[in-house]
Design an enzyme around this catalytic site. Structure first.
Site, PDB file in Angstrom:
ATOM      1  CG  HIS A 113     -12.500  -8.946  -6.277  1.00  0.00           C
ATOM      2  ND1 HIS A 113     -12.844  -7.972  -7.194  1.00  0.00           N
ATOM      3  CD2 HIS A 113     -11.293  -8.590  -5.786  1.00  0.00           C
ATOM      4  CE1 HIS A 113     -11.884  -7.052  -7.224  1.00  0.00           C
ATOM      5  NE2 HIS A 113     -10.927  -7.411  -6.401  1.00  0.00           N
ATOM      6  CE  LYS A 137      -5.438  -0.797  -6.264  1.00  0.00           C
ATOM      7  NZ  LYS A 137      -6.225  -2.031  -6.035  1.00  0.00           N
ATOM      8  NE  ARG A 191      -4.180  -9.698  -8.808  1.00  0.00           N
ATOM      9  CZ  ARG A 191      -4.330  -8.416  -9.063  1.00  0.00           C
ATOM     10  NH1 ARG A 191      -5.249  -8.025  -9.916  1.00  0.00           N
ATOM     11  NH2 ARG A 191      -3.579  -7.509  -8.483  1.00  0.00           N
ATOM     12  CB  SER A 205     -10.873  -3.598 -10.177  1.00  0.00           C
ATOM     13  OG  SER A 205     -11.380  -4.550  -9.289  1.00  0.00           O
TER      14      SER A 205
HETATM   15  O1  PNS Z   1      -8.006  -4.037  -3.386  1.00  0.00           O
HETATM   16  P1  PNS Z   1      -6.855  -3.239  -2.836  1.00  0.00           P
HETATM   17  O2  PNS Z   1      -6.891  -1.812  -3.335  1.00  0.00           O
HETATM   18  O3  PNS Z   1      -5.516  -3.879  -3.099  1.00  0.00           O
HETATM   19  O4  PNS Z   1      -7.045  -3.231  -1.242  1.00  0.00           O
HETATM   20  C1  PNS Z   1      -6.167  -2.502  -0.421  1.00  0.00           C
HETATM   21  C2  PNS Z   1      -6.871  -2.162   0.900  1.00  0.00           C
HETATM   22  C3  PNS Z   1      -8.124  -1.323   0.629  1.00  0.00           C
HETATM   23  C4  PNS Z   1      -7.240  -3.444   1.607  1.00  0.00           C
HETATM   24  C5  PNS Z   1      -5.850  -1.357   1.770  1.00  0.00           C
HETATM   25  O5  PNS Z   1      -5.482  -0.172   1.108  1.00  0.00           O
HETATM   26  C6  PNS Z   1      -6.425  -1.031   3.150  1.00  0.00           C
HETATM   27  O6  PNS Z   1      -6.364  -1.858   4.047  1.00  0.00           O
HETATM   28  N1  PNS Z   1      -7.008   0.183   3.304  1.00  0.00           N
HETATM   29  C7  PNS Z   1      -7.547   0.621   4.555  1.00  0.00           C
HETATM   30  C8  PNS Z   1      -6.591   1.596   5.246  1.00  0.00           C
HETATM   31  C9  PNS Z   1      -5.498   0.835   5.970  1.00  0.00           C
HETATM   32  O7  PNS Z   1      -5.738   0.140   6.924  1.00  0.00           O
HETATM   33  N2  PNS Z   1      -4.260   1.002   5.466  1.00  0.00           N
HETATM   34  C10 PNS Z   1      -3.102   0.372   6.065  1.00  0.00           C
HETATM   35  C11 PNS Z   1      -2.875  -1.026   5.530  1.00  0.00           C
HETATM   36  S1  PNS Z   1      -1.361  -1.597   6.161  1.00  0.00           S
END
Ligand code: PNS
Length: 162
Positions: free
Chosen positions: A17, A41, A92, A130
């Site tokens: 990150h 998650k 990645r 993570s």
């Molecule tokens: O680090 P991650 O878990 O891959 O990040 C994913 C994250 C948190 C960016 C994604 O789940 C997110 O945007 N969550 C907020 C809710 C949302 O907007 N969901 C729709 C995305 S299309």
């Protein structure tokens, strides 16, 4: 002023990150690293803990145009609220692509001006996640190559307790 948002779970922040944060901070006038909720998650650290860890890391790196924030709703609502220009994500490996592509498309459907830009991780960080850090630290393994030194003790102590 170009404002970019780098959203993620950051549970916890890793060198992977940090690489994206550092590179994106050089591409935009301001970068908001947004601790967000990924409903699929389970998290080990609270949102407040994740924010604090990120704040320490960003301070230690001297990244003065980086702000840490959190948001528990839709990313796109935060994007619009801040009148941001770009969403930044890290890639990645090819395996990240399908999921990230879907999210980028969905966000653009929700808001046509939401452009997502992908930064590809340097090769040393392509395996890093993570979840891997959490698993190694929970069993008392050494994660010093994976997380910034200034937060290493906090992460290992906290995860060993679980
Ligand atoms: O680090 P991650 O878990 O891959 O990040 C994913 C994250 C948190 C960016 C994604 O789940 C997110 O945007 N969550 C907020 C809710 C949302 O907007 N969901 C729709 C995305 S299309």
């Amino acid at each position: 002023m170009k404002l970019a948002i780098y959203p993620g779970s950051f549970d916890p922040v890793t060198y992977g990150h940090l690489e994206i944060i550092s590179r994106a901070s050089k591409l935009f006038d301001k970068l908001v690293v947004l601790v967000s909720v990924n409903p699929s998650k389970p998290s080990a650290f609270s949102i407040e803990e994740r924010k604090q860890l990120l704040e320490e890391v960003v301070k230690a790196e001297g990244l003065t145009n980086v702000e840490i924030d959190s948001h528990e709703g839709l990313l796109i609502d935060y994007f619009n609220k801040r009148n941001a220009d770009v969403i930044v994500k890290g890639l990645r490996a090819l395996s990240d692509f399908e999921y990230e592509f879907q999210m980028a498309q969905a966000n653009r459907k929700l808001c046509y001006k939401a452009e997502t830009i992908f930064l590809t991780a340097k090769s040393e960080n392509t395996y890093l996640s993570s979840s891997m850090v959490k698993q190694i630290a929970m069993f008392g393994g050494d994660v010093s190559d994976f997380v910034p030194e200034c937060i290493l003790d906090r992460i290992t102590t906290r995860l060993k307790k679980d």
